[in-house]
Design an enzyme around this catalytic site. Structure first.
Site, PDB file in Angstrom:
ATOM      1  N   ASP A 177       4.183   3.333  -2.846  1.00 37.71           N
ATOM      2  CA  ASP A 177       5.030   3.045  -1.577  1.00 37.71           C
ATOM      3  C   ASP A 177       5.986   1.977  -2.336  1.00 37.71           C
ATOM      4  O   ASP A 177       5.499   0.691  -2.132  1.00 37.71           O
ATOM      5  CB  ASP A 177       4.483   2.550  -0.311  1.00 37.71           C
ATOM      6  N   ILE A 181       3.549  -3.330   1.839  1.00 43.11           N
ATOM      7  CA  ILE A 181       3.195  -3.486   3.185  1.00 43.11           C
ATOM      8  C   ILE A 181       4.293  -3.391   4.114  1.00 43.11           C
ATOM      9  O   ILE A 181       5.276  -4.287   3.807  1.00 43.11           O
ATOM     10  CB  ILE A 181       2.603  -4.732   3.442  1.00 43.11           C
ATOM     11  N   HIS A 182       4.453  -2.422   5.063  1.00 40.96           N
ATOM     12  CA  HIS A 182       5.525  -2.195   6.082  1.00 40.96           C
ATOM     13  C   HIS A 182       4.784  -1.816   7.114  1.00 40.96           C
ATOM     14  O   HIS A 182       3.692  -1.717   7.363  1.00 40.96           O
ATOM     15  CB  HIS A 182       6.627  -1.702   5.547  1.00 40.96           C
ATOM     16  N   GLY A 183       5.767  -1.394   8.194  1.00 38.85           N
ATOM     17  CA  GLY A 183       5.368  -1.060   9.334  1.00 38.85           C
ATOM     18  C   GLY A 183       4.572   0.226   9.399  1.00 38.85           C
ATOM     19  O   GLY A 183       3.310   0.377  10.087  1.00 38.85           O
ATOM     20  N   ALA A 186       1.156  -0.944   8.187  1.00 35.45           N
ATOM     21  CA  ALA A 186       0.300  -1.731   9.258  1.00 35.45           C
ATOM     22  C   ALA A 186      -0.232  -1.192  10.580  1.00 35.45           C
ATOM     23  O   ALA A 186      -1.335  -1.400  10.836  1.00 35.45           O
ATOM     24  CB  ALA A 186       1.187  -3.099   9.525  1.00 35.45           C
TER      25      ALA A 186
END
Length: 329
Positions: A177, A181-183, A186
């Site tokens: 990805d 780390i992104h929405g 999370a």
């Protein structure tokens, strides 16, 4: 699962639809109502037709944009005597995602807890470019980032597990990805995978404190995070304690995934999620979310040779497409 209604003055609900579907897909039972918009049904008619379409035993959770506003008042009158229905005034995206991904009906207590948790996501983000921001950083009650642990701690709580403990196979998913780390990670993937920890395997980010701070802000509460170079992550995953936790390893490129799969032979899953949009040049489009340069394409073929069940999948709700069916020799 609960049925959701998101209702607003103007086109806010439509904007929420566009954003929410990026996180949870478009197959959830969610209805969007826009009030006082030219060319759309009157809000009273929208409300009437909606409640005619649901069964009495369906759980309905309604979100309106403004407490006491006309949209809130109209839905209160319409839903007041209806069983198994909740009305929430005011909302944010984390709350909507949490409710939307629920496969089971929610109790009053569970919904209240989700509302309280979602409030914590509304906070000023400390910056480093001024006196006021430094003051804000000192006064912020909620931690902005997760504290980094020692190399094995993301995979283990040393007080609970023996270092000699060793399961037969990793419970670790490797995902490519480019946003790391992104929405979606999370709010959606962490829940779908029931994660204990997230490991970012990236040589550049491991050497950049500003990027690390930005990534850690997105990590959900209760999930440990570690950011390390790719080769070091391979070493961490060979620690026997890593076999006791559900982990998600994130890499930015398929080539980095190839580096890891050569060193780690028992990932539970390999997931090619979102890659290629930020890369210029000629690319092969495998899906809407996977576009690969020639080097990345060759790296994917190499990964598939080791892990034939490598899948292309953006969201947990999306169908898994086997990479081997998308590549040609």
């Amino acid at each position: 699962m609960p049925r959701l209604v998101i209702a607003s003055h103007g086109l806010m609900a439509q904007g929420i639809q566009s954003t929410l579907e990026l996180f949870v897909g478009s197959d959830r039972p969610i209805t969007y109502m826009s009030a006082y918009v030219e060319g759309q049904l009157d809000i009273d008619q929208q409300i009437t037709e909606y409640f005619q379409s649901v069964e009495d035993n369906d759980q309905v959770i309604i979100f309106t944009d403004l407490f006491g506003g006309s949209v809130n008042q109209k839905l209160l009158l319409a839903a007041n005597e209806r069983p198994n229905t909740f009305l929430v005034a005011g909302f944010n995206l984390p709350l909507l995602i949490e409710v939307a991904v629920s496969d089971e009906e929610l109790t009053q207590e569970q919904l209240t807890a989700l509302i309280e948790t979602s409030r914590q996501s509304l906070q000023q983000v400390p910056l480093t470019n001024g006196e006021n921001n430094e003051k804000s950083k000192r006064e912020t009650q909620q931690p902005v980032v997760n504290e980094e642990r020692d190399p094995a701690a993301v995979a283990v709580d040393d007080t609970q597990l023996s270092s000699s403990a060793h399961a037969d196979k990793l419970m670790t998913t490797l995902r490519v990805d480019e946003r790391l780390i992104h929405g979606q990670i999370a709010m959606v993937w962490s829940r779908a995978l029931h994660l204990d920890g997230i490991i970012v395997a990236n040589d550049e980010v491991a050497d950049n404190e500003a990027q690390q701070m930005a990534l850690k802000m997105a990590v959900p509460a209760g999930v440990k995070v570690l950011i390390r170079p790719v080769d070091e992550v391979a070493t961490i995953l060979h620690d026997p304690r890593a076999y006791q936790k559900r982990l998600l390893v994130l890499v930015r490129t398929v080539q980095d995934a190839w580096r890891l799969t050569q060193k780690v032979s028992d990932f539970a899953e390999i997931n090619i999620g979102n890659v290629g949009k930020s890369v210029n040049g000629e690319k092969r489009t495998l899906t809407q979310f996977v576009m690969l340069t020639e080097k990345e394409y060759e790296a994917l073929k190499a990964v598939v040779s080791l892990y034939p069940h490598t899948a292309l999948q953006n969201l947990p709700s999306d169908k898994k497409l086997l990479a081997k069916d998308k590549i040609k020799e």
